[in-house]
Design a protein around this motif. Structure first.
Motif, PDB file in Angstrom:
ATOM      1  N   ILE A 469      41.163  37.222  37.512  1.00 56.69           N
ATOM      2  CA  ILE A 469      42.014  38.263  36.939  1.00 56.69           C
ATOM      3  C   ILE A 469      42.945  37.684  35.880  1.00 56.69           C
ATOM      4  O   ILE A 469      43.135  38.257  34.798  1.00 56.69           O
ATOM      5  N   GLU A 470      43.558  36.513  36.207  1.00 51.94           N
ATOM      6  CA  GLU A 470      44.464  35.899  35.242  1.00 51.94           C
ATOM      7  C   GLU A 470      43.735  35.536  33.957  1.00 51.94           C
ATOM      8  O   GLU A 470      44.252  35.738  32.855  1.00 51.94           O
ATOM      9  N   LEU A 471      42.512  34.995  34.106  1.00 47.91           N
ATOM     10  CA  LEU A 471      41.730  34.665  32.924  1.00 47.91           C
ATOM     11  C   LEU A 471      41.377  35.924  32.142  1.00 47.91           C
ATOM     12  O   LEU A 471      41.439  35.939  30.902  1.00 47.91           O
ATOM     13  N   ALA A 474      44.408  37.049  30.307  1.00 49.95           N
ATOM     14  CA  ALA A 474      44.658  36.199  29.139  1.00 49.95           C
ATOM     15  C   ALA A 474      43.693  36.527  27.999  1.00 49.95           C
ATOM     16  O   ALA A 474      44.097  36.648  26.835  1.00 49.95           O
ATOM     17  N   LEU A 475      42.400  36.665  28.356  1.00 51.06           N
ATOM     18  CA  LEU A 475      41.420  37.022  27.329  1.00 51.06           C
ATOM     19  C   LEU A 475      41.691  38.398  26.747  1.00 51.06           C
ATOM     20  O   LEU A 475      41.508  38.620  25.540  1.00 51.06           O
ATOM     21  N   THR A 480      43.405  41.713  22.432  1.00 50.55           N
ATOM     22  CA  THR A 480      44.266  42.768  21.893  1.00 50.55           C
ATOM     23  C   THR A 480      44.943  42.324  20.603  1.00 50.55           C
ATOM     24  O   THR A 480      44.984  43.055  19.603  1.00 50.55           O
ATOM     25  N   ILE A 481      45.486  41.089  20.635  1.00 54.63           N
ATOM     26  CA  ILE A 481      46.137  40.570  19.431  1.00 54.63           C
ATOM     27  C   ILE A 481      45.140  40.459  18.279  1.00 54.63           C
ATOM     28  O   ILE A 481      45.431  40.842  17.132  1.00 54.63           O
ATOM     29  N   SER A 482      43.949  39.959  18.600  1.00 52.96           N
ATOM     30  CA  SER A 482      42.920  39.833  17.560  1.00 52.96           C
ATOM     31  C   SER A 482      42.499  41.188  17.024  1.00 52.96           C
ATOM     32  O   SER A 482      42.315  41.359  15.812  1.00 52.96           O
ATOM     33  N   SER A 483      42.361  42.167  17.956  1.00 54.49           N
ATOM     34  CA  SER A 483      41.953  43.514  17.530  1.00 54.49           C
ATOM     35  C   SER A 483      43.000  44.161  16.637  1.00 54.49           C
ATOM     36  O   SER A 483      42.677  44.789  15.625  1.00 54.49           O
TER      37      SER A 483
END
Length: 578
Positions: A469-471, A474-475, A480-483
């Motif tokens: 879940i943590e991974l 993070a992904l 989201t930032i990349s999108s």
């Protein structure tokens, strides 16, 4: 003729849904109804009738919109397959829970219906009736969840009533009629809850639903109130989806319903597979180990160890070994010539030491020997004790197994000991006969190894999911930032492209694009733009120029149509792309 065929195809596809649901959930229907709506002594009858009535009336009031969406929306195989997998996973996982089993199956049924609609109709239909699915999925929760505060049972019906009112009112855009109807049904349901002897009042909800269907009631209370521009007299220009550029009304269908055979084949294959599937898991309830196998015909629950095939149980006694979590001593005889021999089976579970197995060689007066053997893929030990009056032979198999305990997993050491006494004699022949019978007994208990494998797979899958879940978060954050970054760059690029394309527009198209951008909602149809311009907007030639510019700008990608619900129909308006 074609429209009649379209309705016939939709009716056929819809009729298949209850058939598949009954086949898949046949053994759960009674329990689902009772558990989901708390129909105990008539207390929850009002809520059950209210939920069914509101769902039926909501679908009927939205039927024309649903029919229109079938021509402008496509089947969503990605979302349909995802929801179908979630439905089946929820059903299987809920089947092994000690509490709220029927709630899991009920929610699974709702997801199955949603998956069918996505795979055979379209995604917009789900979005339209989503408040009804929300109503049906949330309504059982107040009656089934554990009481968080004292006096919770007094709050249950009021919380359920709130779910009825909010969900149905949201479906119909909080019109006065939807609020009045849902409040009336909720009030009757609450009365039936506190006064079960008045359960017949619950059927009054059916009367309210019938009254609601009357056109005069809908007209008075605004259930089908429409807003927006008036319909134009002649729809001279329409777009590729059949919507008029002048008034936004859909005047021509862009397509017709199809069989969507691929979606049907997918669902039917899943149903057929589930009818044949058998999923064994090890469960531990009330300090007793069970082999729980989910099948289409219901649960097959066997207390461990099961009587081996080809053998008969002569006697059985539980908890015979002090210190073990669970133990059972079973005497079995062969089905054929049972008087010839007998074996004693001791099955035990413990979080640490297997007490009986560890104390075998503690008996004095015997010469003990231990030999390792592998039978049916499992490593075991042959323990032989040679005495003066009798020879003792034991075959032991031990392992560490996972068991489902309520909604968690526990690890227990399990051991099976097979015992027989022989008179003094040829120890070699006695050993051969003993091992042959042991092989027969162990061959009939391979089911536990399969169940242990399934249980371990379920635990490892859930553990991997929780640990990842943590991974995943993070992904997701990085994605989201990349999108957002890409979207900003893409929008900027599209904006520059739009400016470049707009610079080559004719004067009329440029003026229309600028006018739409300056409107309050930044969206409009031809008649609204003509009305905004003023008196010359009443001229037919001017309206024709506006709709011509709208069509031109949409083809160039500078405008895009937005579908919205208006009363009991769908319409389209146009806004600037980007």
């Amino acid at each position: 003729m074609i429209e009649g065929l379209d309705r016939f195809l939709s009716a056929i596809k819809l009729s298949v849904l209850p058939l598949l649901a009954i086949i898949l959930y046949y053994h759960d229907l009674d329990n689902i109804t009772l558990a989901s709506f708390g129909v105990l002594s008539g207390k929850g009858l009002g809520f059950m009738i209210a939920a069914i009535s509101l769902t039926a009336s909501g679908v009927l009031l939205k039927r024309s919109i649903i029919a229109q969406y079938s021509t402008v929306s496509k089947v969503s195989y990605l979302w349909g397959t995802t929801v179908l997998i979630l439905s089946l996973g929820l059903y299987v996982w809920g089947s092994y829970q000690q509490v709220l089993v029927n709630l899991y199956h009920y929610e699974s049924l709702l997801l199955f219906v949603s998956a069918y609609i996505l795979l055979r109709f379209n995604s917009r239909t789900i979005r339209t009736v989503f408040p009804l699915f929300l109503l049906l999925s949330l309504l059982p929760l107040p009656f089934l969840i554990s009481a968080p505060v004292n006096g919770w049972h007094y709050l249950e019906p009021f919380l359920a009533a709130s779910i009825l009112v909010i969900s149905y009112s949201f479906l119909l855009r909080f019109s006065s009629g939807s609020v009045l109807v849902s409040l009336s049904m909720a009030a009757l349901s609450v009365i039936c809850w506190f006064f079960p002897s008045l359960y017949l009042l619950g059927f009054a909800n059916l009367g309210i639903a019938i009254i609601q269907a009357d056109r005069r009631f809908n007209k008075i209370f605004g259930l089908k109130k429409s807003t927006g521009p008036k319909k134009c007299l002649s729809h001279t220009r329409i777009n590729y989806l059949g919507f008029c550029y002048s008034c936004g009304e859909q005047v021509q269908k862009s397509g017709y319903s199809t069989w969507n055979i691929s979606g049907l084949i997918m669902i039917v294959m899943i149903v057929l597979i589930l009818m044949q599937i058998r999923i064994p898991l090890l469960t531990f309830q009330d300090n007793y180990p069970f082999l729980s196998t989910a099948t289409y015909y219901g649960w097959q629950i066997t207390t461990l160890p099961a009587t081996p095939q080809g053998w008969l149980k002569y006697s059985s006694e539980t908890n015979v070994v002090p210190g073990d979590t669970y133990s059972v001593q079973m005497v079995v005889v062969p089905s054929y010539l049972p008087e010839t021999k007998n074996y004693t089976l001791i099955y035990e579970t413990s979080p640490s030491i297997l007490n009986f197995m560890s104390s075998i060689r503690a008996s004095p007066g015997y010469n003990w020997s231990v030999t390792s053997y592998q039978l049916h893929g499992e490593q075991g030990r042959l323990i032989v004790g040679i005495g003066r009056e009798v020879n003792l032979m034991y075959y032991t198999v031990s392992s560490t197994s996972l068991f489902i305990n309520t909604s968690d997993f526990i690890s227990l050491n399990t051991g099976l000991t097979i015992e027989r006494q022989f008179p003094p004699g040829n120890i070699s022949s006695e050993t051969s006969a003993f091992l042959a019978d042991v092989s027969s007994l162990l061959g009939s208990t391979d089911y536990q190894s399969l169940a242990a494998s399934w249980t371990h797979w379920a635990e490892s899958t859930l553990y991997d999911f929780k640990s990842s879940i943590e991974l995943i978060l993070a992904l997701a954050s990085i994605g989201t930032i990349s999108s957002v970054t890409y979207a900003i760059l893409f929008v900027n690029r599209r904006h520059l492209k739009s400016i470049q394309e707009a610079s080559m527009l004719s004067g009329a198209d440029w003026a229309l694009l600028s006018m739409i951008s300056m409107l309050n909602k930044s969206r409009a149809v031809g008649m609204e733009i003509a009305k905004t311009v003023g008196s010359m907007g009443n001229q037919f030639e001017f309206l024709d120029k506006i709709t011509s510019s709208l069509a031109s700008l949409e083809r160039k990608g500078l405008l895009k149509g937005v579908i919205y619900e208006n009363g009991d129909t769908i319409m389209m308006t146009w806004k600037v792309s980007g």
